[in-house]
Design a protein around this motif. Structure first.
Motif, PDB file in Angstrom:
ATOM      1  N   VAL A  15      18.289 -20.733 -32.892  1.00 36.30           N
ATOM      2  CA  VAL A  15      18.453 -21.751 -31.825  1.00 36.30           C
ATOM      3  C   VAL A  15      19.971 -22.106 -31.240  1.00 36.30           C
ATOM      4  N   ASN A  16      20.203 -21.913 -30.252  1.00 38.11           N
ATOM      5  CA  ASN A  16      21.871 -22.272 -29.932  1.00 38.11           C
ATOM      6  C   ASN A  16      21.548 -23.716 -29.608  1.00 38.11           C
ATOM      7  N   HIS A  17      23.047 -24.422 -29.467  1.00 44.82           N
ATOM      8  CA  HIS A  17      22.963 -25.848 -29.529  1.00 44.82           C
ATOM      9  C   HIS A  17      23.135 -26.116 -28.016  1.00 44.82           C
ATOM     10  N   TYR A  18      23.319 -25.048 -27.014  1.00 51.01           N
ATOM     11  CA  TYR A  18      23.694 -25.599 -25.765  1.00 51.01           C
ATOM     12  C   TYR A  18      22.394 -26.062 -25.159  1.00 51.01           C
ATOM     13  N   CYS A  19      22.598 -26.983 -24.064  1.00 49.03           N
ATOM     14  CA  CYS A  19      21.537 -27.381 -23.309  1.00 49.03           C
ATOM     15  C   CYS A  19      20.732 -26.732 -22.681  1.00 49.03           C
ATOM     16  N   PRO A  20      19.309 -27.090 -22.331  1.00 48.16           N
ATOM     17  CA  PRO A  20      18.453 -25.952 -21.801  1.00 48.16           C
ATOM     18  C   PRO A  20      19.114 -25.512 -20.378  1.00 48.16           C
ATOM     19  N   GLY A  21      19.150 -24.195 -20.239  1.00 52.33           N
ATOM     20  CA  GLY A  21      19.518 -23.671 -18.752  1.00 52.33           C
ATOM     21  C   GLY A  21      21.064 -23.400 -18.740  1.00 52.33           C
ATOM     22  N   CYS A  22      21.659 -23.846 -19.728  1.00 48.75           N
ATOM     23  CA  CYS A  22      23.316 -23.616 -19.765  1.00 48.75           C
ATOM     24  C   CYS A  22      23.583 -22.022 -19.834  1.00 48.75           C
ATOM     25  N   HIS A  23      24.571 -21.574 -18.930  1.00 45.98           N
ATOM     26  CA  HIS A  23      24.873 -20.051 -18.786  1.00 45.98           C
ATOM     27  C   HIS A  23      25.753 -19.550 -19.903  1.00 45.98           C
ATOM     28  N   HIS A  24      26.083 -20.623 -20.916  1.00 46.81           N
ATOM     29  CA  HIS A  24      26.978 -20.222 -22.237  1.00 46.81           C
ATOM     30  C   HIS A  24      26.022 -18.845 -22.865  1.00 46.81           C
ATOM     31  N   GLY A  25      24.885 -19.305 -23.113  1.00 47.14           N
ATOM     32  CA  GLY A  25      23.939 -18.310 -23.776  1.00 47.14           C
ATOM     33  C   GLY A  25      23.755 -17.057 -23.258  1.00 47.14           C
TER      34      GLY A  25
ATOM     35  N   LYS B  16      13.599 -23.026 -24.489  1.00 46.10           N
ATOM     36  CA  LYS B  16      13.872 -24.346 -24.102  1.00 46.10           C
ATOM     37  C   LYS B  16      13.591 -24.932 -22.701  1.00 46.10           C
ATOM     38  N   GLN B  17      12.640 -24.229 -22.128  1.00 47.59           N
ATOM     39  CA  GLN B  17      11.933 -24.646 -21.000  1.00 47.59           C
ATOM     40  C   GLN B  17      12.768 -24.825 -19.778  1.00 47.59           C
ATOM     41  N   CYS B  18      14.039 -24.126 -19.860  1.00 41.13           N
ATOM     42  CA  CYS B  18      15.042 -24.368 -18.497  1.00 41.13           C
ATOM     43  C   CYS B  18      14.282 -23.742 -17.298  1.00 41.13           C
ATOM     44  N   GLU B  19      13.263 -22.946 -17.212  1.00 40.93           N
ATOM     45  CA  GLU B  19      12.528 -22.395 -16.020  1.00 40.93           C
ATOM     46  C   GLU B  19      13.517 -21.440 -15.312  1.00 40.93           C
ATOM     47  N   PRO B  63      18.711 -17.579 -20.997  1.00 39.44           N
ATOM     48  CA  PRO B  63      20.189 -18.012 -21.962  1.00 39.44           C
ATOM     49  C   PRO B  63      19.582 -18.018 -23.490  1.00 39.44           C
ATOM     50  N   GLU B  64      18.712 -18.314 -23.809  1.00 37.43           N
ATOM     51  CA  GLU B  64      18.584 -18.125 -25.345  1.00 37.43           C
ATOM     52  C   GLU B  64      17.642 -16.682 -25.644  1.00 37.43           C
ATOM     53  N   ARG B  65      17.546 -15.817 -24.985  1.00 33.42           N
ATOM     54  CA  ARG B  65      17.190 -14.523 -25.409  1.00 33.42           C
ATOM     55  C   ARG B  65      16.279 -14.575 -26.084  1.00 33.42           C
ATOM     56  N   ALA B  66      15.149 -15.564 -25.410  1.00 32.02           N
ATOM     57  CA  ALA B  66      13.691 -15.600 -25.999  1.00 32.02           C
ATOM     58  C   ALA B  66      12.669 -14.552 -25.715  1.00 32.02           C
ATOM     59  N   ILE B  67      12.992 -13.766 -24.668  1.00 32.30           N
ATOM     60  CA  ILE B  67      12.208 -12.898 -23.945  1.00 32.30           C
ATOM     61  C   ILE B  67      12.280 -11.589 -24.397  1.00 32.30           C
ATOM     62  N   ALA B  68      11.405 -10.797 -24.726  1.00 30.10           N
ATOM     63  CA  ALA B  68      11.475  -9.591 -24.748  1.00 30.10           C
ATOM     64  C   ALA B  68      10.494  -8.796 -23.662  1.00 30.10           C
ATOM     65  N   VAL B  69      11.074  -7.818 -23.043  1.00 30.37           N
ATOM     66  CA  VAL B  69      10.099  -6.987 -21.950  1.00 30.37           C
ATOM     67  C   VAL B  69       9.794  -5.584 -22.319  1.00 30.37           C
ATOM     68  N   TYR B  70       8.354  -5.493 -22.157  1.00 32.13           N
ATOM     69  CA  TYR B  70       7.909  -4.148 -22.544  1.00 32.13           C
ATOM     70  C   TYR B  70       7.472  -3.254 -21.198  1.00 32.13           C
ATOM     71  N   LYS B  71       7.626  -2.107 -21.202  1.00 31.83           N
ATOM     72  CA  LYS B  71       6.660  -1.370 -19.942  1.00 31.83           C
ATOM     73  C   LYS B  71       5.524  -0.375 -20.674  1.00 31.83           C
ATOM     74  N   PRO B  72       4.412  -0.488 -20.065  1.00 36.49           N
ATOM     75  CA  PRO B  72       3.538   0.504 -20.539  1.00 36.49           C
ATOM     76  C   PRO B  72       3.784   1.887 -20.329  1.00 36.49           C
ATOM     77  N   GLU B  73       3.388   2.901 -21.396  1.00 37.46           N
ATOM     78  CA  GLU B  73       3.815   4.377 -20.868  1.00 37.46           C
ATOM     79  C   GLU B  73       2.859   4.892 -19.894  1.00 37.46           C
ATOM     80  N   VAL B  74       3.253   5.377 -18.848  1.00 36.34           N
ATOM     81  CA  VAL B  74       2.210   6.168 -18.073  1.00 36.34           C
ATOM     82  C   VAL B  74       1.745   7.534 -18.289  1.00 36.34           C
ATOM     83  N   GLU B  75       0.502   7.926 -18.632  1.00 30.91           N
ATOM     84  CA  GLU B  75       0.146   8.897 -18.830  1.00 30.91           C
ATOM     85  C   GLU B  75       0.074   9.735 -17.658  1.00 30.91           C
ATOM     86  N   ARG B  76       0.819  10.746 -17.220  1.00 30.71           N
ATOM     87  CA  ARG B  76       0.682  11.788 -15.974  1.00 30.71           C
ATOM     88  C   ARG B  76      -0.220  12.668 -16.126  1.00 30.71           C
TER      89      ARG B  76
END
Lengths: 250, 77
Positions: A15-25, B16-19, B63-76
């Motif tokens: 978990v990085n130390h940047y504030c939530p939403g900071c573009h540094h990450g 971190k709930q930045c939305e 910014p945290e790279r907390a998300i991974a995204v996957y795409k289902p393989e479509v069978e043609r």
């Protein structure tokens, strides 16, 4: 399931130390992605600044050196002269690269050193509590310009990417942002191009990234992204300012 | 294709709930959950897996790279 996106390998899972939403990450992750794609993580040496990104060595799994305030390019110059085959880049903020370290950054460009500088420009001193930076926009309120920056009193904002682009030793100078996926894609393209030019020994490469500081701007992350898009990116024109390879002038 | 597999997988401890991802999602399938992580943030979650187009914008913007995204393989056929 086909992988569309997964966390890059070079980016440490902490978990990085940047504030939530900071573009540094985002910028950290983009650099990690490019290093992974170009297979350069083992050859990369980075110089960390003083500022919010001071702990960047915890987040990218490459070699780091911590520089005194503003002296990142001077240290990068030394590393590059000793080991010309390594990929050397500095990661600095606007206070580090454009204020106290202006001489070092300028002379990196004037001497045409084969290093890359990433300057994260959020128009404020983030770590010390939101004081006015040389890049603060006119009229912008900070803790040391509570009535808004007045050019008669505090002078004008510095445009670093343009200044660096004027120097003879510069191979590549560009400005980009991170407020939406398109801007992020452009930034990643510029990072890759800068690294390619450095490995081809073309000269100094400089990328100014217009980012946010939600905490010290007093905004939510989403509002801060909008501000970066509508205000910062309007004053700091995005695009390539100098590129020795091809005439991609915008 | 595994019907139950989520297209957007969030590492809830990193969020971190930045939305930013919620604001950038073109089909509006992300929301802030009611769960809480060890730092006190409410991590983001996907609430409409079928509508997700696996564009990856949320992962690019995170910014945290907390998300991974996957795409289902479509069978043609």
């Amino acid at each position: 399931m086909k992988v569309v996106y997964e966390r890059p390998k070079t980016l440490e899972k902490v978990v990085n130390h940047y504030c939530p939403g900071c573009h540094h990450g985002i910028l950290h992750a983009l650099i990690a992605e490019v290093l992974d794609e170009m297979n350069l993580a083992d050859k990369a040496v980075a110089v960390a600044p003083v500022g919010c990104a001071v702990l960047a060595y915890n987040y990218l799994d490459i070699d780091w050196i911590e520089a005194p305030h503003g002296r990142a390019v001077a240290i990068a110059t030394g590393i590059k002269l000793a080991h010309p085959d390594l990929l050397v880049f500095t990661y600095q903020g606007d206070g580090d690269a454009a204020s106290i370290g202006l001489a070092e950054t300028m002379y990196g460009a004037i001497r045409g050193m084969n290093v890359t500088t990433f300057m994260y420009n959020n128009a404020i001193y983030g770590m010390t509590g939101g004081q006015m930076a040389p890049t603060t926009l006119i009229g912008m309120k900070t803790t040391t310009s509570p009535y808004g920056r007045d050019p008669k009193r505090e002078g004008y904002p510095v445009k670093m990417a343009e200044t660096i682009a004027l120097q003879g030793g510069t191979a590549f100078s560009a400005r980009s942002s991170l407020y939406n996926p398109r801007a992020i894609t452009d930034t990643k393209k510029y990072i890759r191009h800068a690294f390619e030019l450095q490995m081809a020994k073309a000269g100094y490469t400089f990328l100014e990234v217009v980012g946010t500081c939600p905490t010290n701007w007093g905004m939510t992350p989403v509002e801060a992204s909008e501000f970066a898009k509508n205000e910062l990116a309007k004053f700091y024109q995005l695009g390539v300012l100098k590129d020795v390879e091809g005439s991609e002038q915008k | 294709m595994n019907e139950g597999a989520l297209k957007v997988v969030v590492d809830e401890e990193l969020c971190k709930q930045c939305e930013l991802c919620v604001s950038i999602c073109p089909v509006h399938v992300l929301q802030i959950s009611s769960r809480i992580n060890s730092k006190g943030f409410h991590p983001v979650e996907i609430f409409d897996n079928d509508k997700c187009i696996s564009c990856g914008y949320c992962a690019m913007t995170c910014p945290e790279r907390a998300i991974a995204v996957y795409k289902p393989e479509v069978e043609r056929a």
